[in-house]
Structures are given as C-alpha cells and as structure tokens.
Design a protein around this motif. Structure first.
Motif, PDB file in Angstrom:
ATOM      1  N   LEU A  75     -81.490 114.368  81.945  1.00 38.25           N
ATOM      2  CA  LEU A  75     -80.603 113.795  80.941  1.00 38.25           C
ATOM      3  C   LEU A  75     -79.277 113.427  81.579  1.00 38.25           C
ATOM      4  O   LEU A  75     -78.776 114.145  82.444  1.00 38.25           O
ATOM      5  N   LYS A  99     -79.889 103.684  85.877  1.00 38.64           N
ATOM      6  CA  LYS A  99     -81.279 103.760  85.424  1.00 38.64           C
ATOM      7  C   LYS A  99     -82.238 103.586  86.612  1.00 38.64           C
ATOM      8  O   LYS A  99     -83.279 104.228  86.673  1.00 38.64           O
ATOM      9  N   GLU A 106     -83.073 110.406  80.567  1.00 41.11           N
ATOM     10  CA  GLU A 106     -82.632 109.781  79.326  1.00 41.11           C
ATOM     11  C   GLU A 106     -81.120 109.642  79.409  1.00 41.11           C
ATOM     12  O   GLU A 106     -80.413 110.611  79.694  1.00 41.11           O
ATOM     13  N   GLU A 128     -80.473 105.107  76.099  1.00 40.20           N
ATOM     14  CA  GLU A 128     -81.348 105.403  74.969  1.00 40.20           C
ATOM     15  C   GLU A 128     -80.588 105.598  73.668  1.00 40.20           C
ATOM     16  O   GLU A 128     -81.134 105.382  72.592  1.00 40.20           O
ATOM     17  N   VAL A 147     -85.516 115.761  74.723  1.00 38.50           N
ATOM     18  CA  VAL A 147     -85.687 115.724  76.176  1.00 38.50           C
ATOM     19  C   VAL A 147     -86.534 116.902  76.648  1.00 38.50           C
ATOM     20  O   VAL A 147     -87.390 116.746  77.526  1.00 38.50           O
ATOM     21  N   THR A 150     -90.080 116.037  75.911  1.00 41.70           N
ATOM     22  CA  THR A 150     -90.540 115.028  76.863  1.00 41.70           C
ATOM     23  C   THR A 150     -90.862 115.664  78.206  1.00 41.70           C
ATOM     24  O   THR A 150     -91.894 115.369  78.818  1.00 41.70           O
TER      25      THR A 150
END
Length: 161
Positions: A75, A99, A106, A128, A147, A150
């Motif tokens: 994150l 990115k 995220e 996001e 997160v 995920t």
C-alpha cells in the motif's frame, strides 16, 4: 460548521485508536509506503497503521530518487501537496512512475484540499482512491481491510503455483 485543526486531529486520533485495536486482531502486517511532509499527519498515520511495516518519505520525488527502490509495498499513502508542489500537479504526474515501480501496490492519494479536478485526475494516473485528510480515520480501516484481503488472496495463489 468547519472543525478546528485541533478538533480534526482529536477525531483522527480517536479513529486511529479504534483501528489499532481492530488491526491487533489480524495476524499479517502490511508493508506500507507513506509519502507525507506534515509531521502531525505522519504521527496520526503511525498510530492508525500501528503493527504494519512503514517506510516514510516527505515527497514522492524523494522516494523515487532513493537508491533502494527494490522494496515491495502492499500500500502507498500518497500526500498530494507539499511546499515544493502546492498544486499537487507534480505529484500527480509522478504517479505513473510510482505505479511502474510498485505495480502490485494499491495507491491511495490523500489531501487536505478538496479539488474535484485533482480528485478525478488521480485514478486516471493510476491511483485507486482519493481520501480527504479529514476522513482518514474513517477511510484507512476500510483500505487496510481491502488490501489485507487482496494480499491474502495473492499469498494463496502464489502458494499454489
């Protein structure tokens, strides 16, 4: 009626204590990159994110220029504006580079400025979510939960491969 800065910080700290208790019930810590230049917000985030591994940089450019870009993060909490970029334009422009360096992370943009144009531009650049700093104590628990879920899914998939 607008809350004073002191009231906002008190609300953030109360929310962070609730989150710390909830996070203590889970067993996996996340690796979180915090890009924030305001020391008071950093302290609030440290409380909110207690139990996770944190790396803190004052600006996105400072992080991207760091020698050790091999770290893996789950994150990224990205402050949009700072003294060298008061409009947030430079930071938004660097989101694609971030990115690219951290494709699995995220990216959550946070700002004290409610600017609809900036809020709309962030997802287009790869973030996001956009969170107003006044709402971080409400939003961060939801982000951490998502997160964490995920990452659990990724771990399960990786173990099958």
């Amino acid at each position: 009626m607008a809350l004073s800065a002191k009231s906002r910080i008190q609300n953030l700290l109360i929310g962070s204590l609730k989150l710390s208790f909830k996070r203590s019930m889970t067993n996996r810590s996340l690796h979180i990159l915090v890009i924030e230049d305001d020391s008071l917000i950093v302290q609030v985030l440290k409380t909110l994110l207690h139990g996770n591994r944190l790396a803190i940089f004052p600006t996105l450019r400072d992080y991207l220029q760091d020698e050790d870009l091999n770290a893996r993060f789950d994150l990224v909490l990205l402050d949009l504006c700072h003294p060298r970029d008061t409009s947030g334009a430079e930071t938004i422009g660097l989101i694609p580079q971030l990115k690219q360096k951290l494709p699995r992370a995220e990216i959550i943009v946070q700002s004290g400025v409610q600017d609809l144009a900036l809020m709309r531009q962030c997802p287009k650049m790869g973030a996001e979510k956009f969170i107003l700093k006044d709402h971080i104590s409400d939003e961060i628990p939801l982000v951490l939960e998502r997160v964490t879920q995920t990452e659990r899914g990724r771990t399960e998939i990786d173990s099958l491969i």
